[in-house]
Enzyme design. Structure first.
Site, PDB file in Angstrom:
ATOM      1  N   THR A 172      43.409 -35.018  -0.304  1.00 53.61           N
ATOM      2  CA  THR A 172      44.384 -34.869   0.780  1.00 53.61           C
ATOM      3  C   THR A 172      45.678 -35.625   0.510  1.00 53.61           C
ATOM      4  O   THR A 172      46.753 -35.017   0.460  1.00 53.61           O
ATOM      5  CB  THR A 172      43.757 -35.305   2.119  1.00 53.61           C
ATOM      6  OG1 THR A 172      42.677 -34.422   2.400  1.00 53.61           O
ATOM      7  CG2 THR A 172      44.767 -35.291   3.236  1.00 53.61           C
ATOM      8  N   HIS A 203      31.554 -26.799   3.095  1.00 59.87           N
ATOM      9  CA  HIS A 203      32.617 -26.519   4.052  1.00 59.87           C
ATOM     10  C   HIS A 203      32.311 -25.228   4.795  1.00 59.87           C
ATOM     11  O   HIS A 203      31.494 -24.431   4.352  1.00 59.87           O
ATOM     12  CB  HIS A 203      33.961 -26.373   3.329  1.00 59.87           C
ATOM     13  CG  HIS A 203      34.393 -27.627   2.650  1.00 59.87           C
ATOM     14  ND1 HIS A 203      35.452 -27.678   1.787  1.00 59.87           N
ATOM     15  CD2 HIS A 203      33.904 -28.891   2.718  1.00 59.87           C
ATOM     16  CE1 HIS A 203      35.602 -28.924   1.346  1.00 59.87           C
ATOM     17  NE2 HIS A 203      34.670 -29.674   1.892  1.00 59.87           N
ATOM     18  N   HIS A 210      39.829 -27.939   6.849  1.00 54.58           N
ATOM     19  CA  HIS A 210      38.808 -26.889   6.848  1.00 54.58           C
ATOM     20  C   HIS A 210      37.676 -27.347   7.745  1.00 54.58           C
ATOM     21  O   HIS A 210      37.653 -28.503   8.177  1.00 54.58           O
ATOM     22  CB  HIS A 210      38.281 -26.640   5.428  1.00 54.58           C
ATOM     23  CG  HIS A 210      37.757 -27.901   4.802  1.00 54.58           C
ATOM     24  ND1 HIS A 210      36.558 -28.487   5.182  1.00 54.58           N
ATOM     25  CD2 HIS A 210      38.286 -28.730   3.868  1.00 54.58           C
ATOM     26  CE1 HIS A 210      36.383 -29.602   4.501  1.00 54.58           C
ATOM     27  NE2 HIS A 210      37.415 -29.783   3.700  1.00 54.58           N
ATOM     28  N   ASP A 244      39.820 -34.644   7.872  1.00 55.07           N
ATOM     29  CA  ASP A 244      39.226 -33.869   6.777  1.00 55.07           C
ATOM     30  C   ASP A 244      37.877 -33.308   7.226  1.00 55.07           C
ATOM     31  O   ASP A 244      36.977 -34.058   7.580  1.00 55.07           O
ATOM     32  CB  ASP A 244      39.059 -34.745   5.526  1.00 55.07           C
ATOM     33  CG  ASP A 244      38.863 -33.915   4.265  1.00 55.07           C
ATOM     34  OD1 ASP A 244      38.091 -32.924   4.314  1.00 55.07           O
ATOM     35  OD2 ASP A 244      39.461 -34.246   3.234  1.00 55.07           O
ATOM     36  N   SER A 268      39.523 -29.143  -0.060  1.00 53.76           N
ATOM     37  CA  SER A 268      40.558 -30.016   0.507  1.00 53.76           C
ATOM     38  C   SER A 268      41.823 -30.085  -0.338  1.00 53.76           C
ATOM     39  O   SER A 268      42.855 -30.533   0.151  1.00 53.76           O
ATOM     40  CB  SER A 268      40.013 -31.438   0.668  1.00 53.76           C
ATOM     41  OG  SER A 268      39.001 -31.458   1.633  1.00 53.76           O
ATOM     42  N   HIS A 328      29.163 -33.693   4.580  1.00 48.97           N
ATOM     43  CA  HIS A 328      28.586 -33.326   3.273  1.00 48.97           C
ATOM     44  C   HIS A 328      27.210 -33.961   3.076  1.00 48.97           C
ATOM     45  O   HIS A 328      26.323 -33.386   2.465  1.00 48.97           O
ATOM     46  CB  HIS A 328      29.498 -33.764   2.124  1.00 48.97           C
ATOM     47  CG  HIS A 328      30.636 -32.830   1.863  1.00 48.97           C
ATOM     48  ND1 HIS A 328      30.463 -31.480   1.677  1.00 48.97           N
ATOM     49  CD2 HIS A 328      31.976 -33.050   1.751  1.00 48.97           C
ATOM     50  CE1 HIS A 328      31.635 -30.911   1.463  1.00 48.97           C
ATOM     51  NE2 HIS A 328      32.574 -31.837   1.509  1.00 48.97           N
TER      52      HIS A 328
HETATM   53 ZN   LIG Z   1      34.712 -31.715   1.576  1.00 48.04          ZN
END
Ligand SMILES: [Zn+2]
Ligand SMILES: *[C@@H]1O[C@H](CO)[C@@H](O)[C@H](O)[C@H]1NC(C)=O
Ligand SMILES: *[C@@H]1O[C@H](CO)[C@@H](O)[C@H](O)[C@H]1NC(C)=O
Ligand SMILES: *[C@@H]1O[C@H](CO)[C@@H](O)[C@H](O)[C@H]1NC(C)=O
EC number: 3.1.3.1
Length: 543
Positions: free
Chosen positions: A193, A473, A398, A80, A130, A360
């Site tokens: 996810t 992202h 991503h 992720d 996501s 993040h």
């Molecule tokens: Zn994220």
């Protein structure tokens, strides 16, 4: 000597890997003995680079004999937020953790013979999230951001929309075809996810009924935790975090008793763990919540496994309690041991889910250690499967606005400084920087002097150009690494939703199985493949 036994096993399994294996041995020896130099002495000799390239070329020529077997097993490793800069930085980190300079290191995913790019945008977003991307690489259709398992006709958070807009995932196609199926993640198992593998929800945040608006519940929408157990009967292996979403509100957590934020959340009073345990107790079902319980299982006696190691997401690998919490690698090993008992094979989704969280938070060190751990899990899966019958794909949903640069020298620690000062404010800067995020920091009205702080600590937040409480992202394409049967169908710049179509085709599941009636998976491709081979031969002679 772990690497040696691994190499020997590779040799035993696969002649085509011989050259690669020898190369790994040679490079380990060379780099091991020249570790102190800024770069290995060997690299000054053109012969070194030519030999390396010629061996790589030989390997590539072998790949013209395409693997057209039917894929009995399908594995998707999803990092992720693991954009290409993250892959490169994780590679350097992995090498440096092994005492090498790092750049020359090969990640497990680097060894995959086929690589393509995936375009990650959501139907309504240039830079995706996501949930929409999970719907693409699991269900085969692009979707809106924030939604899982529903088409782009569904609008985020509008409960009336999922009716008729559900799309099913490759996990379900695999289950319907008689394969065993599993989900292993470092996040809560009802996070974006994994949830696209089994749920249809117009909002990724509807973890339990506690997180849903009253009108959505009244209109009959179901929370994601509940869908985990109700939509696809008996997902064989479920591993990750998220206990609190399965338990009645205020139920004390088994590991953190009395800590309110870890207590159960469910307003409907259901105990989904107990319900699951009751349903599977006569079917070799086991529920575990810590590493000791997990590793004491005999996979031969387990047909169904529910493992929930934390109330929410698992703890970052760098900070994991290695006594009580399993690593991603340990989870993957147990999952494969259970799933591979099925003679029809299996589909396994593995998520390195907290690479994204590290980024993040602007904590590059957390993110990169998560990526290295996922790579280790990829290596473990490789040892337990064969490229002859297992299609393995590694990709990301991503990217992030993470970067590293600054003309650092060979072998510079990946968390280190660029070798110069800013020519504007005369202060040093770290190689790793973010485009935006929480690391933006002014001291007395000016950019912080990073030499006055410990920029190598686990939770250091790298500087960013724009202050944001959560770094965002990134919008560029992500890599798709593939090996095993029909891996070569991932060959260019693709839409992300193409991925499950390839996996399903290779595995003879889902909508497209005409070719499977013939002797093997490749049969339908034979004419195409022979013309490819012909072209390659002609090119070979002409050039
Ligand atoms: Zn994220
Ligand atoms: C599948 O068919 C192809 C093309 O005829 C052949 O080269 C390959 O060896 C076959 N694989 C198996 C497992 O039979
Ligand atoms: C849970 O605990 C909170 C705070 O103590 C309380 O206000 C609430 O009524 C409790 N909810 C249930 C369902 O017991
Ligand atoms: C930054 O900090 C280092 C270490 O304290 C110091 O030597 C250097 O002069 C500082 N640079 C600036 C521009 O303040």
């Amino acid at each position: 000597m772990l690497w040696l036994s691994r190499v020997m096993r590779q040799l035993h399994r696969d002649d085509n890997m011989k050259v690669t294996a020898l190369l790994i041995i040679c490079s380990s020896l060379i780099l091991g003995s020249f570790g102190k130099l800024q770069f290995p002495e060997q690299e000054k000799d053109p012969k070194y680079w030519n030999t390396w390239a010629q061996r790589t070329l030989k390997n590539a020529l072998v790949l013209q004999k395409l693997n057209t077997n039917k894929a009995k097993n399908l594995i998707l490793f999803l990092g992720d937020g693991m954009g290409v800069p993250t892959v490169t930085a994780a590679r350097i980190l992995k090498g440096q953790l092994n005492g090498q300079s790092g750049e020359e290191t090969q990640l497990e995913m680097d060894k995959f013979p086929f690589v393509s790019l995936a375009k990650t945008y959501n139907t309504n977003a240039q830079v995706p999230d996501s949930a929409g991307t999970a719907t693409a690489y699991l269900c085969g259709v692009k979707a809106n951001e924030g939604t899982v398992g529903v088409s782009a006709a569904a609008v985020r958070s509008q409960c009336n929309t999922p009716e008729g807009n559900e799309v099913t995932s490759i996990l379900r196609w695999a289950k319907d075809a008689g394969k065993s199926v599993g989900i292993v993640t470092t996040t809560r198992v009802n996070h974006a996810t994994p949830s696209a593998a089994y749920a249809h929800s117009v909002d990724r945040d509807w973890y339990s009924d506690n997180e849903m608006p009253a009108e959505a519940l009244q209109s009959g929408c179901k929370d994601i935790a509940r869908q985990l157990f109700e939509n696809i009967p008996n997902i064989d292996v479920i591993m990750g975090g998220g206990r609190k979403y399965m338990l009645p509100k205020n139920t004390s957590d088994v590991e953190y008793p009395g800590i309110a934020k870890h207590s159960g959340t469910r307003k409907d009073g259901r105990n989904l763990i107990q319900e699951w345990t009751d349903r599977t107790k006569d079917k070799k079902g086991h529920y575990v919540w810590n590493k000791k319980q997990l590793l004491s299982l005999n996979p031969n006696n387990v047909d169904y496994l529910l493992a929930l190691f934390e109330p929410g997401d698992l703890i970052y690998d760098l900070e994991r309690n290695t006594e009580t919490d399993p690593s991603l690698t340990e989870m993957v090993e147990v999952a494969i041991k259970i799933l591979r008992k099925n003679p029809n094979g299996f589909y396994l989704l593995v998520e390195g889910g907290r690479i994204d969280h590290g980024h993040h938070e602007g904590k590059a060190k957390q993110a990169l250690y998560e990526a290295v751990e996922m790579d280790r899990a990829i290596g473990r899966a490789d040892l337990m499967t064969s490229i002859h019958d297992t299609l393995t794909i590694v990709t990301a949903d991503h990217s992030h606005v993470f970067s590293f640069g600054g003309y650092t020298s060979r072998g510079n620690t990946i968390f280190g400084l660029a070798p110069m000062l800013s020519d504007v404010d005369q202060k040093p800067f770290t190689s790793i920087l973010y485009g935006n995020g929480p690391g933006y920091k002014l001291v007395n009205g000016a950019r912080e002097n990073v030499s006055t702080i410990d920029y190598q600590e686990n939770n250091y937040q790298a500087q960013s150009a724009v202050p944001l409480s959560m770094e965002t992202h990134g919008g560029e394409d992500v890599a798709v690494f593939a090996k095993g049967p029909l891996a070569h169908l991932l060959h260019g710049v693709h839409e992300q939703n193409y991925i499950p179509h390839v996996m399903a085709y290779a595995g003879c599941i889902g909508q497209n199985r005409e070719h499977c009636k013939l002797n093997n998976a490749s049969a339908g491709l034979r004419p195409v493949l022979s013309s490819v081979a012909f072209l390659l031969t002609v090119t070979h002679f002409l050039c």
